[in-house]
Structure formats: C-alpha cells, structure tokens
Motif scaffolding. Structure first.
Motif, PDB file in Angstrom:
ATOM      1  N   MET A  55       0.840  -1.189   0.000  1.00  0.00           N
ATOM      2  CA  MET A  55       0.000   0.000   0.000  1.00  0.00           C
ATOM      3  C   MET A  55       0.879   1.243   0.000  1.00  0.00           C
ATOM      4  SD  MET A  55      -3.354  -0.293   2.238  1.00  0.00           S
ATOM      5  CE  MET A  55      -3.226  -1.345   3.625  1.00  0.00           C
TER       6      MET A  55
ATOM      7  N   THR B  49      -2.986   5.808   0.583  1.00  0.00           N
ATOM      8  CA  THR B  49      -4.022   4.834   0.924  1.00  0.00           C
ATOM      9  C   THR B  49      -4.073   4.615   2.434  1.00  0.00           C
ATOM     10  OG1 THR B  49      -3.612   3.743  -1.191  1.00  0.00           O
ATOM     11  CG2 THR B  49      -4.894   2.533   0.427  1.00  0.00           C
ATOM     12  N   VAL B  50      -2.913   4.524   3.050  1.00  0.00           N
ATOM     13  CA  VAL B  50      -2.859   4.367   4.507  1.00  0.00           C
ATOM     14  C   VAL B  50      -3.422   5.605   5.189  1.00  0.00           C
ATOM     15  CG1 VAL B  50      -1.302   4.092   6.476  1.00  0.00           C
ATOM     16  CG2 VAL B  50      -0.924   2.769   4.393  1.00  0.00           C
TER      17      VAL B  50
ATOM     18  N   ALA C  94      -5.626   7.805   3.958  1.00  0.00           N
ATOM     19  CA  ALA C  94      -7.060   7.897   3.705  1.00  0.00           C
ATOM     20  C   ALA C  94      -7.853   6.909   4.550  1.00  0.00           C
ATOM     21  CB  ALA C  94      -7.336   7.678   2.223  1.00  0.00           C
ATOM     22  N   ALA C  95      -7.276   5.768   4.876  1.00  0.00           N
ATOM     23  CA  ALA C  95      -7.971   4.759   5.675  1.00  0.00           C
ATOM     24  C   ALA C  95      -7.882   5.031   7.174  1.00  0.00           C
ATOM     25  CB  ALA C  95      -7.400   3.384   5.369  1.00  0.00           C
ATOM     26  N   ASP C  96      -6.973   5.895   7.598  1.00  0.00           N
ATOM     27  CA  ASP C  96      -6.792   6.188   9.017  1.00  0.00           C
ATOM     28  C   ASP C  96      -7.933   7.081   9.511  1.00  0.00           C
ATOM     29  OD1 ASP C  96      -5.743   6.383  11.523  1.00  0.00           O
ATOM     30  OD2 ASP C  96      -4.205   7.852  10.989  1.00  0.00           O
ATOM     31  N   GLU C  97      -8.591   6.707  10.616  1.00  0.00           N
ATOM     32  CA  GLU C  97      -9.709   7.470  11.162  1.00  0.00           C
ATOM     33  C   GLU C  97      -9.392   8.073  12.526  1.00  0.00           C
ATOM     34  OE1 GLU C  97     -13.280   5.227  11.204  1.00  0.00           O
ATOM     35  OE2 GLU C  97     -13.183   4.720   9.088  1.00  0.00           O
ATOM     36  N   SER C  98      -8.154   8.132  12.921  1.00  0.00           N
ATOM     37  CA  SER C  98      -7.815   8.614  14.257  1.00  0.00           C
ATOM     38  C   SER C  98      -8.048  10.113  14.416  1.00  0.00           C
ATOM     39  CB  SER C  98      -6.359   8.279  14.581  1.00  0.00           C
ATOM     40  OG  SER C  98      -5.492   8.953  13.682  1.00  0.00           O
TER      41      SER C  98
END
Length: 62
Positions: A1, A5-6, A8-12
């Motif tokens: 990845m 991408t990492v 965009a996927a992080d929700e912290s």
C-alpha cells in the motif's frame, strides 16, 4: 500500500474533528442565547434601578 491509501484509511483524526464541531456549536449557542437575552436583562436592570433609587435608607438605629 502506498502512503496515501494508509492516510485515507486512518480514522484517528476524526474524533478531534467531531470535538471541534461540537465545541463550535456550543459556543454559537451560547452567543445566540446571550444576544437574545441581553436586551431583556438590561431593561430589567434599568427598571430595578429606577424602582430602588426612590427608597430612603435609614442609617440611624434607635
């Protein structure tokens, strides 16, 4: 990845954004309440001042 991408996927960081929006809404509600109540409070303070300015205070106690 890849790094994007990492990221965009992080929700912290979403929780911090929620708190900022919630805090701003609370401040806005406080300001709106202050603006709507301030005219009535000023009027009541003026009426109270006019009413109690006519009282004579007795400073001698027998």
């Amino acid at each position: 990845m890849n790094a994007f991408t990492v990221f965009a996927a992080d929700e912290s960081g979403a929780v911090a954004t929620d708190w900022i929006v919630l805090s701003a809404a609370c401040v806005a509600m406080g300001l709106a309440t202050m603006l709507s109540v301030s005219g009535g409070v000023e009027s009541l303070a003026n009426e109270t001042s006019a009413a109690i300015s006519n009282y004579q205070i007795d400073d001698q106690f027998d």
